[in-house]
Design an enzyme around this catalytic site. Structure first.
Site, mmCIF file in Angstrom:
data_model
loop_
_atom_site.group_PDB
_atom_site.id
_atom_site.type_symbol
_atom_site.label_atom_id
_atom_site.label_comp_id
_atom_site.label_asym_id
_atom_site.label_seq_id
_atom_site.Cartn_x
_atom_site.Cartn_y
_atom_site.Cartn_z
ATOM 1 N N CYS A 174 40.780 9.263 50.847
ATOM 2 C CA CYS A 174 40.434 8.752 49.518
ATOM 3 C C CYS A 174 40.807 9.729 48.419
ATOM 4 C CB CYS A 174 38.917 8.576 49.465
ATOM 5 S SG CYS A 174 38.434 6.906 49.637
ATOM 6 N N CYS A 178 48.479 6.440 38.301
ATOM 7 C CA CYS A 178 47.316 5.756 37.737
ATOM 8 C C CYS A 178 46.978 6.379 36.386
ATOM 9 C CB CYS A 178 46.120 5.871 38.676
ATOM 10 S SG CYS A 178 44.672 4.966 38.087
ATOM 11 N N CYS A 225 40.317 12.762 41.508
ATOM 12 C CA CYS A 225 41.367 12.026 42.208
ATOM 13 C C CYS A 225 42.745 12.630 41.941
ATOM 14 C CB CYS A 225 41.329 10.568 41.743
ATOM 15 S SG CYS A 225 42.683 9.581 42.366
ATOM 16 N N CYS A 260 40.546 9.709 36.723
ATOM 17 C CA CYS A 260 39.294 10.153 37.342
ATOM 18 C C CYS A 260 39.477 11.612 37.800
ATOM 19 C CB CYS A 260 38.934 9.265 38.535
ATOM 20 S SG CYS A 260 38.777 7.527 38.070
ATOM 21 N N CYS A 274 45.191 0.130 53.565
ATOM 22 C CA CYS A 274 44.803 0.515 52.202
ATOM 23 C C CYS A 274 46.090 0.572 51.384
ATOM 24 C CB CYS A 274 44.113 1.876 52.265
ATOM 25 S SG CYS A 274 43.735 2.557 50.645
ATOM 26 N N GLU A 312 52.406 5.340 48.290
ATOM 27 C CA GLU A 312 51.884 5.566 49.628
ATOM 28 C C GLU A 312 50.851 4.505 49.998
ATOM 29 O OE1 GLU A 312 52.593 10.322 50.081
ATOM 30 O OE2 GLU A 312 50.612 9.713 49.429
HETATM 31 FE FE1 SF4 Z 1 43.013 5.761 39.452
HETATM 32 FE FE2 SF4 Z 1 42.248 7.622 41.199
HETATM 33 FE FE3 SF4 Z 1 40.502 6.665 39.404
HETATM 34 FE FE4 SF4 Z 1 41.374 5.109 41.442
HETATM 35 S S1 SF4 Z 1 40.132 6.967 41.604
HETATM 36 S S2 SF4 Z 1 41.176 4.526 39.277
HETATM 37 S S3 SF4 Z 1 43.516 5.828 41.651
HETATM 38 S S4 SF4 Z 1 42.375 7.850 38.961
#
Ligand code: SF4
Length: 341
Positions: free
Chosen positions: A334, A112, A119, A116, A105, A92
């Protein structure tokens, strides 16, 4: 032999490639003008190349495009693009309207690996890296969909993925993003955001002249360890030490993104710690109130705390912007992007 995707090559690589297949070097610029300037999707459209040459090029190379699987428009004008890749996987990207321009963006990975905790992308894990062409194609296809493509002036690597974990492809894509004969964006308007991969930040400083943003989100190791597993590998003192040496232009600054999460990192004492942590870096700070989504254990901060946090940093002479995420109603904000279709 697999066909070469010409959007995977930068200018130098294209020149080398055309020489290798027996064409004159100037053909590289000619072909790139068709691909990036006219956004040609096939060799048939390249009418200043002979029929034989087009046929030859078609037999050994191709010009890729992404399939737009879905678009959604938010009440605030933010537009989310869900793309389907050649292997059926999804990514996306988001087109964000600002006052006088647009920002795209874009994603650098399918998923990923950084995990985090705040996220949604990170919760799904890493599927694979994107190719340079898949990064570039997000921008080209967003631009193609716009009534006024010239108003897309800013690119941020803040979509799905950790761009520095896919360094080679991101570097190759950025070279085309800022190359005058390709996408021709100003390098001052291209920003890469990282969660803090220290060796790659050093490499970025040496090899790619673009803006750096760091997703910080905490000013002490205990809180950052809780939110961002990468902090166990590169704790704050290592990260800050590296950032102090990051080469900046005369008026350049590093952007620090700080997602405010209720009772985790939004107290006044956290703001004071943050001010102390960044005191030796030319910094600007973006405060982003957490976007609550289904299944998250975290909560949004209250308005009073957000303003008090900002005031404390302004009092310490920082430039601080509260960035209300756009596109929350279409999950384009975000940390809300997922692996799409
Ligand atoms: Fe990965 Fe999300 Fe951390 Fe960005 S915020 S590095 S996309 S886990």
């Amino acid at each position: 032999m697999a066909k070469v995707d010409l959007k995977d090559l930068d200018l130098e690589e294209t020149r080398t490639w055309v020489e290798k297949i027996g064409l004159e070097t100037y053909r590289a610029e000619q072909i790139r003008r068709w691909i990036f300037g006219h956004q040609a999707g096939s060799f048939e459209e390249m009418t200043n190349l002979s029929k034989e040459m087009r046929h030859y090029l078609n037999s050994i190379s191709y010009v890729s495009q992404l399939k737009i699987a879905k678009t959604e428009i938010s009440l605030d004008g933010t537009k989310k693009f869900s793309f389907e890749l050649e292997d059926g996987k999804g990514i996306e990207s988001v087109l964000i309207p600002e006052r006088a321009h647009y920002t795209a963006c874009i994603s650098s990975q399918v998923g990923c690996a950084m995990g985090c905790k705040f996220c949604l992308t990170g919760r799904r894990g890493l599927n694979r890296n994107l190719k340079a062409s898949e990064i570039i194609n997000q921008i080209l296809q967003i631009r193609q969909s716009m009534d006024q493509p010239d108003r897309l002036t800013n690119i941020v690597f803040m979509g799905m993925g950790e761009p520095l974990a896919n360094f080679w492809a991101v570097k190759s894509a950025v070279k085309n993003i800022i190359c005058a004969d390709a996408l021709n964006f100003s390098r001052r308007r291209v920003t890469l955001s990282t969660c803090g991969l220290v060796p790659e930040i050093e490499r970025l400083g040496k090899e790619l002249p673009i803006n750096l943003a760091v997703s910080l989100n905490a000013a002490d190791d205990k809180t950052r360890n809780l939110l961002m597993p990468i902090n166990r590998r590169y704790p704050l003192n290592t990260l800050i030490d590296t950032l102090m040496r990051f080469p900046l232009t005369k008026r350049g600054r590093i952007t620090f993104e700080y997602i405010l999460i209720r009772d985790i990192n939004d107290r006044l004492t956290d703001a004071t710690k943050l001010a102390r942590l960044l005191k030796d870096i030319r910094a600007k700070i973006n405060l982003i109130p957490f976007n609550v989504y289904n299944g998250t254990p975290f909560q949004a901060p209250d308005e009073g705390r957000i303003l008090a946090f900002q005031d404390e940093l302004i009092r310490k002479n920082y430039t601080v912007i509260i960035r209300k995420s756009k596109g929350t109603d279409i999950s384009a904000a975000c940390g809300q992007l997922t692996t799409g279709p």
